[in-house]
Design a protein around this motif. Structure first.
Motif, short mmCIF file in Angstrom:
data_model
loop_
_atom_site.label_atom_id
_atom_site.label_comp_id
_atom_site.label_asym_id
_atom_site.label_seq_id
_atom_site.Cartn_x
_atom_site.Cartn_y
_atom_site.Cartn_z
N ARG A 86 -13.50 -59.90 29.04
CA ARG A 86 -14.19 -58.63 28.79
C ARG A 86 -14.58 -58.48 27.32
O ARG A 86 -15.68 -58.03 27.00
CB ARG A 86 -13.31 -57.44 29.20
N LEU A 87 -13.67 -58.84 26.44
CA LEU A 87 -13.95 -58.72 25.01
C LEU A 87 -15.12 -59.64 24.60
O LEU A 87 -15.95 -59.26 23.77
CB LEU A 87 -12.70 -59.07 24.19
N ARG A 97 -17.61 -60.65 26.69
CA ARG A 97 -18.82 -60.05 27.26
C ARG A 97 -19.33 -58.88 26.42
O ARG A 97 -20.53 -58.64 26.36
CB ARG A 97 -18.57 -59.58 28.70
N GLN A 98 -18.42 -58.17 25.79
CA GLN A 98 -18.80 -57.02 24.96
C GLN A 98 -19.14 -57.42 23.52
O GLN A 98 -19.44 -56.57 22.68
CB GLN A 98 -17.70 -55.96 24.97
N LEU A 143 -17.21 -58.82 21.14
CA LEU A 143 -16.19 -58.65 20.10
C LEU A 143 -15.53 -59.96 19.69
O LEU A 143 -15.00 -60.07 18.58
CB LEU A 143 -15.12 -57.66 20.54
N ASP A 159 -13.44 -49.54 19.50
CA ASP A 159 -14.35 -50.54 20.06
C ASP A 159 -13.61 -51.45 21.03
O ASP A 159 -14.14 -51.82 22.08
CB ASP A 159 -14.99 -51.39 18.96
N VAL A 160 -12.41 -51.83 20.66
CA VAL A 160 -11.59 -52.70 21.52
C VAL A 160 -11.24 -51.97 22.81
O VAL A 160 -11.37 -52.52 23.91
CB VAL A 160 -10.31 -53.16 20.78
N ASN A 186 -12.77 -49.42 24.20
CA ASN A 186 -13.97 -49.22 25.01
C ASN A 186 -14.42 -50.51 25.69
O ASN A 186 -14.92 -50.49 26.82
CB ASN A 186 -15.11 -48.66 24.17
N ALA A 187 -14.26 -51.65 25.01
CA ALA A 187 -14.71 -52.93 25.54
C ALA A 187 -13.99 -53.33 26.82
O ALA A 187 -14.55 -54.05 27.65
CB ALA A 187 -14.55 -54.02 24.49
N ASP A 189 -12.97 -51.17 29.05
CA ASP A 189 -13.14 -50.05 29.99
C ASP A 189 -11.94 -49.13 30.05
O ASP A 189 -11.61 -48.57 31.09
CB ASP A 189 -13.48 -50.55 31.40
#
Length: 163
Positions: A48-49, A51-52, A54, A78-79, A81-82, A84
């Motif tokens: 996920r991180l 894909r976002q 980060l 940011d972390v 939110n990344a 979800d």
């Protein structure tokens, strides 16, 4: 507050990465060992991180992960939110339908608190955490570096010598 283990682990893993990815990518197995987070769980989080945007990944021997941006450019929020995660403390998730489809008596209070938490986490970046003496001391302990330390009047740990 609904910050779950997922959010805590993501922030912890990103801070570990910020501390250790200074020269080469960091394998998730190393983060797993230092932080006591299962490798399979880290793989899910880092997917996920990545894909976002980060983190960046490097495959093959010597592969692992690096921060995609400078640590000073990645806020804790940011972390969160990344992956979800949210920091909403309302019972209704901020929808305003907490009591029979309408806002409850304390809805605005909890919305205000949620905004304060969000703003607080947005004001702290990974570099600020890396620069904390206590974080550095804990990281050294986790890395197996012994140190002699003292504490100043504010309770901040001050490392006097390392071996």
């Amino acid at each position: 507050m609904r910050l779950t283990t997922k959010g805590r682990y993501a922030v912890t893993a990103m801070l570990d990465l910020a501390l250790h990815a200074t020269e080469s990518p960091v394998p998730l197995a190393d983060i797993s060992q230092r932080q006591g987070i299962s490798l399979s769980y880290l793989e899910q989080l880092f997917s996920r991180l990545r894909r976002q945007g980060l983190v960046d990944s490097a495959r093959g021997p010597g592969g692992g992960y690096r921060l995609a941006h400078a640590a000073a450019d990645i806020a804790v929020v940011d972390v969160i939110n990344a992956i979800d995660e949210n920091v909403n403390v309302t019972r209704c998730g901020g929808q305003g339908d907490c009591q029979d489809g309408e806002p409850c008596l304390t809805h605005e209070l909890w919305c205000d608190l949620s905004a304060q938490i969000h703003d607080f986490l947005a004001s702290i970046d990974l570099q600020q955490l890396v620069d904390r003496r206590s974080v550095k001391a804990i990281s050294q302990r986790q890395d197996g570096v012994e140190s002699v330390a003292s504490f100043d009047a504010a309770g901040d740990r001050e490392v006097l010598a390392t071996s």
